[in-house]
Design an enzyme around this catalytic site. Sequence first.
Site, short mmCIF file in Angstrom:
data_model
loop_
_atom_site.label_atom_id
_atom_site.label_comp_id
_atom_site.label_asym_id
_atom_site.label_seq_id
_atom_site.Cartn_x
_atom_site.Cartn_y
_atom_site.Cartn_z
N VAL A 141 0.71 -0.99 0.07
CA VAL A 141 0.07 0.05 -0.15
C VAL A 141 0.95 1.27 0.02
O VAL A 141 0.71 2.07 -0.90
CB VAL A 141 -0.95 -0.04 1.16
CG1 VAL A 141 -1.71 1.34 1.38
CG2 VAL A 141 -2.13 -0.88 1.22
N ARG B 43 -9.00 -20.39 0.81
CA ARG B 43 -8.73 -21.25 -0.26
C ARG B 43 -9.83 -21.55 -1.03
O ARG B 43 -10.85 -22.07 -0.76
CB ARG B 43 -8.13 -22.39 0.40
CG ARG B 43 -7.04 -22.61 1.26
CD ARG B 43 -6.51 -23.72 1.74
NE ARG B 43 -5.57 -23.75 2.90
CZ ARG B 43 -4.21 -23.49 2.95
NH1 ARG B 43 -3.92 -23.22 1.52
NH2 ARG B 43 -3.80 -23.38 3.94
N GLY C 282 -0.32 -22.49 -3.98
CA GLY C 282 -1.60 -22.42 -4.90
C GLY C 282 -1.83 -20.92 -5.03
O GLY C 282 -2.31 -20.92 -6.22
N ASP D 69 5.39 -22.72 4.98
CA ASP D 69 5.76 -24.28 4.64
C ASP D 69 7.50 -24.34 4.11
O ASP D 69 8.16 -25.14 4.19
CB ASP D 69 5.13 -25.00 3.53
CG ASP D 69 3.63 -25.21 4.31
OD1 ASP D 69 3.86 -25.11 5.48
OD2 ASP D 69 2.65 -25.35 3.53
N GLU E 14 16.23 -35.59 18.62
CA GLU E 14 16.95 -36.89 18.63
C GLU E 14 16.56 -37.48 17.27
O GLU E 14 17.44 -38.43 16.81
CB GLU E 14 16.65 -37.99 19.80
CG GLU E 14 17.57 -37.73 21.12
CD GLU E 14 17.32 -36.44 21.63
OE1 GLU E 14 16.04 -35.78 21.97
OE2 GLU E 14 18.38 -35.61 22.05
N GLU F 10 3.97 -33.06 9.37
CA GLU F 10 2.56 -33.45 9.31
C GLU F 10 2.40 -34.29 8.02
O GLU F 10 1.60 -35.52 8.11
CB GLU F 10 1.41 -32.33 9.23
CG GLU F 10 1.75 -31.57 8.08
CD GLU F 10 0.80 -30.53 7.96
OE1 GLU F 10 -0.29 -30.52 8.60
OE2 GLU F 10 0.75 -29.47 7.08
N ARG G 155 1.12 -20.98 12.94
CA ARG G 155 0.76 -20.06 11.98
C ARG G 155 0.17 -18.72 12.67
O ARG G 155 0.34 -17.53 12.12
CB ARG G 155 -0.38 -20.49 11.16
CG ARG G 155 0.35 -21.06 9.83
CD ARG G 155 -1.05 -21.69 8.92
NE ARG G 155 -2.11 -20.89 8.78
CZ ARG G 155 -3.36 -21.75 8.26
NH1 ARG G 155 -2.75 -22.89 7.65
NH2 ARG G 155 -4.14 -21.21 8.14
O1 F6P Z 1 0.29 -23.97 3.84
C1 F6P Z 1 0.48 -23.53 5.28
C2 F6P Z 1 -0.21 -24.75 5.92
O2 F6P Z 1 -0.18 -24.34 7.35
C3 F6P Z 1 0.18 -26.03 5.94
O3 F6P Z 1 1.39 -26.26 6.75
C4 F6P Z 1 -0.73 -26.93 6.58
O4 F6P Z 1 -0.82 -28.13 5.78
C5 F6P Z 1 -1.97 -26.27 5.92
O5 F6P Z 1 -1.62 -24.87 5.64
C6 F6P Z 1 -3.14 -26.26 6.64
O6 F6P Z 1 -4.34 -25.78 6.04
P1 F6P Z 1 -5.63 -25.12 6.69
O7 F6P Z 1 -5.36 -23.83 7.40
O8 F6P Z 1 -6.44 -24.75 5.50
O9 F6P Z 1 -6.15 -26.15 7.39
#
Ligand code: F6P
Length: 322
Positions: free
Chosen positions: A24, A72, A104, A127, A187, A222, A255
């Site tokens: 901005v 998304r 994405g 990520d 470890e 994960e 996050r």
């Molecule tokens: O891409 C970021 C991320 O936090 C990934 O690490 C995780 O797999 C995904 O988004 C989780 O997505 P959502 O918040 O849509 O569940």
Amino acid sequence: MKRIAVLTSGGDAPGMNAAIRAVVRTGLFLGAEVFGVRRGYAGLMEADMQQLGARDVGGIIQQGGTVLGSARSEEFKTPAGRAKALANLREFRIEGLVVIGGNGSQTGAYELHKMGFPVVGVASTIDNDLLGSDITIGVDTALNIALEAIDRLKVTAASHRRAFMVQVMGRNCGYLALVSGIAGGAEAIVIPEVPTNPSAIAKTLRDAYARGKANGIIVVAEGAYDADELVGYFKDHKESLGFELRATTLGHVQRGGAPGAFDRLLASRLGASATQHLCEGTSGVLVGMIKNQLATTPHEEIAGKTKLIDKDLMRLADVLAR
Ligand code: F6P
């Protein structure tokens, strides 16, 4: 370019607000009007946008998440959805768009570019799986959150001689797990890039205890292993192993943090640079950091692909866990 817009898309990342602020204020500095699109591509398809001034982005640099909201969107992946978005951009007489987001989101940006609309991307995802940037917005803060958890778990693990599994995010990429495992002194580190199995993980921990270690921390990405399956294996073999395993899933906690200095600065630099490139007429590129320098990479080279994990870091993790 007289009118530009900015959106944040995909998973939010700490530092996105600093990037919005940079877009901005740089846009205004360059003489453009700047619009903020709410809820990413979903909002773009609904023409959910408003003009932003310098004061509208005041006091947000230190906030996690994104004040514009994110989403998304499945609809935007369809030609009809993208046509709707493009029509709205034209109706608002927007001439260029900055897309702050990960994989994405940058694939979506490339689609708009191919439709003839000027777009520049800003590399943002916790990520760190995006090609075109060695490090992306949000990674450093997410890592520090994971480290705080690992440090705390070590204390209780050592007190009870228990093993702990910490599951971290990263979708199909092991970067967050690998780096938080190295920096947290784990470890064992389990990442999708290196197939393993529960008995091999258990052996690594048993050997660590045999070498005199007080705690056994396994950091699991994960995307690497089903946490319940791993916990189940340790439960079934508790007697023969001689120790218990407890599991902690960090999930979205990673996050949601407030961005640290690194992410605020990175986001400010990437956001400002992307805006400058867009206003100068560049389109179809991602702005990122390569070898500590601002760099642009064509969307064509990065869309739909993911960065490979650094093999040197994998070797380092192995050596330092001894
Ligand atoms: O891409 C970021 C991320 O936090 C990934 O690490 C995780 O797999 C995904 O988004 C989780 O997505 P959502 O918040 O849509 O569940």
